[in-house]
Scaffold this motif. Sequence first.
Motif, PDB file in Angstrom:
ATOM      1  N   ALA A 136      64.605 -33.465  46.702  1.00  0.00           N
ATOM      2  CA  ALA A 136      66.037 -33.388  46.989  1.00  0.00           C
ATOM      3  C   ALA A 136      66.844 -33.336  45.693  1.00  0.00           C
ATOM      4  O   ALA A 136      67.822 -32.572  45.596  1.00  0.00           O
ATOM      5  CB  ALA A 136      66.470 -34.586  47.820  1.00  0.00           C
ATOM      6  N   VAL A 196      67.339 -34.753  53.976  1.00  0.00           N
ATOM      7  CA  VAL A 196      66.203 -35.314  53.236  1.00  0.00           C
ATOM      8  C   VAL A 196      65.519 -36.364  54.107  1.00  0.00           C
ATOM      9  O   VAL A 196      66.066 -37.453  54.335  1.00  0.00           O
ATOM     10  CB  VAL A 196      66.661 -35.951  51.908  1.00  0.00           C
ATOM     11  CG1 VAL A 196      65.443 -36.333  51.070  1.00  0.00           C
ATOM     12  CG2 VAL A 196      67.586 -35.019  51.148  1.00  0.00           C
ATOM     13  N   ARG A 207      64.002 -33.721  60.554  1.00  0.00           N
ATOM     14  CA  ARG A 207      64.628 -32.616  59.823  1.00  0.00           C
ATOM     15  C   ARG A 207      64.966 -31.471  60.779  1.00  0.00           C
ATOM     16  O   ARG A 207      66.035 -30.868  60.694  1.00  0.00           O
ATOM     17  CB  ARG A 207      63.724 -32.113  58.689  1.00  0.00           C
ATOM     18  CG  ARG A 207      63.443 -33.133  57.605  1.00  0.00           C
ATOM     19  CD  ARG A 207      62.971 -32.464  56.319  1.00  0.00           C
ATOM     20  NE  ARG A 207      61.825 -31.601  56.506  1.00  0.00           N
ATOM     21  CZ  ARG A 207      60.557 -31.977  56.451  1.00  0.00           C
ATOM     22  NH1 ARG A 207      60.275 -33.271  56.232  1.00  0.00           N
ATOM     23  NH2 ARG A 207      59.563 -31.118  56.618  1.00  0.00           N
ATOM     24  N   PHE A 230      70.402 -38.519  53.343  1.00  0.00           N
ATOM     25  CA  PHE A 230      69.170 -39.114  52.842  1.00  0.00           C
ATOM     26  C   PHE A 230      68.653 -40.176  53.819  1.00  0.00           C
ATOM     27  O   PHE A 230      69.416 -41.049  54.260  1.00  0.00           O
ATOM     28  CB  PHE A 230      69.409 -39.795  51.493  1.00  0.00           C
ATOM     29  CG  PHE A 230      69.257 -38.893  50.303  1.00  0.00           C
ATOM     30  CD1 PHE A 230      68.059 -38.812  49.610  1.00  0.00           C
ATOM     31  CD2 PHE A 230      70.311 -38.113  49.874  1.00  0.00           C
ATOM     32  CE1 PHE A 230      67.925 -37.993  48.502  1.00  0.00           C
ATOM     33  CE2 PHE A 230      70.199 -37.282  48.778  1.00  0.00           C
ATOM     34  CZ  PHE A 230      68.994 -37.222  48.085  1.00  0.00           C
ATOM     35  N   GLU A 237      66.508 -28.233  53.413  1.00  0.00           N
ATOM     36  CA  GLU A 237      65.648 -29.364  53.744  1.00  0.00           C
ATOM     37  C   GLU A 237      64.826 -29.799  52.542  1.00  0.00           C
ATOM     38  O   GLU A 237      64.507 -29.001  51.661  1.00  0.00           O
ATOM     39  CB  GLU A 237      64.709 -29.003  54.904  1.00  0.00           C
ATOM     40  CG  GLU A 237      65.420 -28.698  56.213  1.00  0.00           C
ATOM     41  CD  GLU A 237      64.434 -28.420  57.348  1.00  0.00           C
ATOM     42  OE1 GLU A 237      63.257 -28.827  57.218  1.00  0.00           O
ATOM     43  OE2 GLU A 237      64.838 -27.801  58.352  1.00  0.00           O
ATOM     44  N   ALA A 238      64.491 -31.105  52.527  1.00  0.00           N
ATOM     45  CA  ALA A 238      63.599 -31.672  51.509  1.00  0.00           C
ATOM     46  C   ALA A 238      62.853 -32.823  52.145  1.00  0.00           C
ATOM     47  O   ALA A 238      63.433 -33.604  52.908  1.00  0.00           O
ATOM     48  CB  ALA A 238      64.392 -32.139  50.296  1.00  0.00           C
TER      49      ALA A 238
END
Length: 483
Positions: free
Chosen positions: A47, A17, A24, A63, A40-41
């Motif tokens: 997320a 995240v 990423r 995160f 992935e976010a």
Amino acid sequence: MTEASALTEAVPSVLVVDDEKNIRRTLSMVLTGEGFKVLEADSAERALEVLSDPEQPVDVAIFDLKLPGMSGLQALEKVRADEATKHIPVVVVSGHATVHDAVLAIKLGASDFFEKPLSRERVLVSVQNAIRTARLSRTVERMRAELEARYEMIGTSAPIQKLFAEIDKVAPTKASVLITGESGTGKELVSRAIHRLSPRKDAPFIKVNCAAIPRELIESELFGHERGSFTGAQGRKRGFFEQAHGGTLFLDEIGDMDLTAQAKVLRALQNGEVVRVGSEHVIHVDVRVLAATNKDLSKEVQSGTFREDLFFRLDVFPMRVPALRERRLDVPLLAAAFVSSFCQENGLREKKIDPGVFEALQRRKFPGNVRELKNVVERAAILSSDVITVADLPEDPHLSPFEDEHESEAEDSMHPSLTTPLPKVPGAQLTLREFREGAERTYIVDTLKALDWNISKAAVVLGVERTNLHKKIRAYGIKRGDA
């Protein structure tokens, strides 16, 4: 457990995240190269949607601290508050972190916290440790649910599984069981498991500690007494055999029972009859007797301190509880379970355990067995902050001054040739042990001098724990200024 074996259960998935696409991409390349599945976010909100999707389970989430909209710490709070996601380990990373941010992240339940720029090794170690710890935690919870309900014990090692199989076989029968094993191995738990899995499970389970009852009162406690049968007998009392009627009587430490009482116990086992002290009335009882001892009763029989006929009566189904050193594989499971129970019983936030703690515990000798392990980890839980580390473990009182935690107690016994006479070497005046100790003392002194006698730094250089170095300093009589 090795890193490879920790990841063999399934292909682990990692959720990355971060609002920066390059970050990423970098993390994805590192993780996929090591066999991880990567999701992935670009925001915390997205997320949380991924984490709550049961169709694509996540093993660990990474995160970023600073995210557009909801921050990484805010997302961490929500992950921990949600029953469906609270078990997922979360690693927090940041490019502009403060000590306060790191402390807050750990307090909120982060598995780890580190800063950018990202180190490939740091990322992999953190993710692997998080997955390993989470899986161990899930294993503990699953086994506690399955095994504690059945045995009140947990373990996956061969010796404990063999014990579980024996319990399953003997529990449904009426056979007497003699449970042997060292102190602290869990003999009482075995007896309770046998009772719980037997047809008598709804009847009383009465435990008697034979070593704790004074010799002059053992008969009264076991068989009861009538009013006035001896000084202090104010009224009629039912003995433990009567109280256990229809159920199970557990005679703990039976090797310490008086010979006179042994004769009456034998009669109760043979005929199902007991007589209260001060009475001639025979009372019939239906009792299954389980007995336990840490003594070798066959030797006690030879020395005349235990009746042979009672020994054979009890030893219908002998069962030995393994010592903890025989089931070191179970140490991490037991330690995690004890910490979890301790935190729940004392209203504490669930504490994480650094993987190094499990390795350190597996190296300990634990002559007090599971009971001693429980005491050690509970003390560490009290002393620790949010994560229990090796530094929180109490000093091992069983470690000799000249033995570090990597040495085996049986090292020499594995090499019988070392016990045979060796030819003398011309000019040799020291044994190998004396030479080794002298060299070790010199090296410790030289290291301390080079570091201005800073013991903490010296321990790091020497590769030993600070408490272990202190013991060696005391054992060698090293003082500041020694050359």
